[in-house]
Design a protein around this motif. Sequence first.
Motif, PDB file in Angstrom:
ATOM      1  N   UNK A   1       0.657  -0.963   0.321  1.00 24.51           N
ATOM      2  CA  UNK A   1      -0.489   0.367   0.654  1.00 24.51           C
ATOM      3  C   UNK A   1       0.600   0.885  -0.115  1.00 24.51           C
ATOM      4  N   UNK A   2       1.952   1.092  -0.034  1.00 24.37           N
ATOM      5  CA  UNK A   2       2.717   2.348  -0.040  1.00 24.37           C
ATOM      6  C   UNK A   2       3.837   2.311   0.509  1.00 24.37           C
ATOM      7  N   UNK A   3       4.533   3.418   0.734  1.00 24.38           N
ATOM      8  CA  UNK A   3       6.110   3.239   1.111  1.00 24.38           C
ATOM      9  C   UNK A   3       5.692   4.827   2.763  1.00 24.38           C
ATOM     10  N   UNK A   4       6.867   4.390   3.940  1.00 20.92           N
ATOM     11  CA  UNK A   4       6.902   5.106   4.791  1.00 20.92           C
ATOM     12  C   UNK A   4       8.448   5.280   5.196  1.00 20.92           C
ATOM     13  N   UNK A   5       8.553   7.264   5.922  1.00 22.47           N
ATOM     14  CA  UNK A   5      10.044   6.832   6.112  1.00 22.47           C
ATOM     15  C   UNK A   5       9.567   7.010   7.567  1.00 22.47           C
ATOM     16  N   UNK A   6      10.575   6.244   8.285  1.00 18.63           N
ATOM     17  CA  UNK A   6      11.034   6.673   9.333  1.00 18.63           C
ATOM     18  C   UNK A   6      12.112   6.949  10.165  1.00 18.63           C
ATOM     19  N   UNK A   7      12.743   7.098  11.528  1.00 15.32           N
ATOM     20  CA  UNK A   7      13.683   7.487  11.875  1.00 15.32           C
ATOM     21  C   UNK A   7      14.058   5.728  13.144  1.00 15.32           C
ATOM     22  N   UNK A   8      14.686   4.957  12.395  1.00 14.56           N
ATOM     23  CA  UNK A   8      15.274   3.546  13.038  1.00 14.56           C
ATOM     24  C   UNK A   8      16.500   3.566  14.038  1.00 14.56           C
ATOM     25  N   UNK A   9      15.891   3.166  15.019  1.00 15.79           N
ATOM     26  CA  UNK A   9      17.210   3.372  15.836  1.00 15.79           C
ATOM     27  C   UNK A   9      17.781   1.552  16.083  1.00 15.79           C
ATOM     28  N   UNK A  10      19.377   1.651  15.220  1.00 12.45           N
ATOM     29  CA  UNK A  10      20.065   0.441  15.072  1.00 12.45           C
ATOM     30  C   UNK A  10      21.038   0.287  16.546  1.00 12.45           C
ATOM     31  N   UNK A  11      20.149  -0.975  16.176  1.00 16.57           N
ATOM     32  CA  UNK A  11      20.657  -1.602  17.925  1.00 16.57           C
ATOM     33  C   UNK A  11      21.161  -3.051  18.047  1.00 16.57           C
ATOM     34  N   UNK A  12      22.393  -2.652  17.980  1.00 19.02           N
ATOM     35  CA  UNK A  12      23.277  -4.454  18.331  1.00 19.02           C
ATOM     36  C   UNK A  12      22.788  -4.756  18.630  1.00 19.02           C
TER      37      UNK A  12
END
Length: 163
Positions: free
Chosen positions: A37-48
């Motif tokens: 249904x489309x795209x979403x821009x998001x901020x993601x936490x890089x969690x090792x």
Amino acid sequence: RRRHTRYISVTGVQTCALPISTHIFRPVIPVDLAGPDGEVDFYALVDTGSDDTLIPRCVADELGLQTDEDRVEEVTGIGGEKISVAQADVELRITEGGEAAFWNASIGVIDEGDYVILGHKSCLEFFTATFHGNSHVLELTPNRTFPGTVERSEEHTSELQSH
């Protein structure tokens, strides 16, 4: 094929509700998630420290992702909290400085929370991550297992050739 992304202080970012001091920086990067249904821009936490790559149910619904009820598992978070995680297929895209890395991934969908976590499964396993803490830079380099595509814009390619 290196992607340099500055750490972003999470304080004040609406998409990540983590209790973080204003003086502590976390590796939060912009990602694009794509579904039927489309795209979403998001901020993601890089969690090792996270085994899984996770998105909230509201984002999965907005993308039109179908979760596979046969692939629901229970995971244990920090503090022993148990969380049900349904699996869904999505395209992940990280873009920075004229380069884009994108790939299809099977990620976890959680009912609670309003954050995206980039963990090992379906994300960090495909990159070598170098944290330059002093300069607040995270360097992501696709490794040999990366299943997707890395593209450079022509503008970025000509800029590299002139240096």
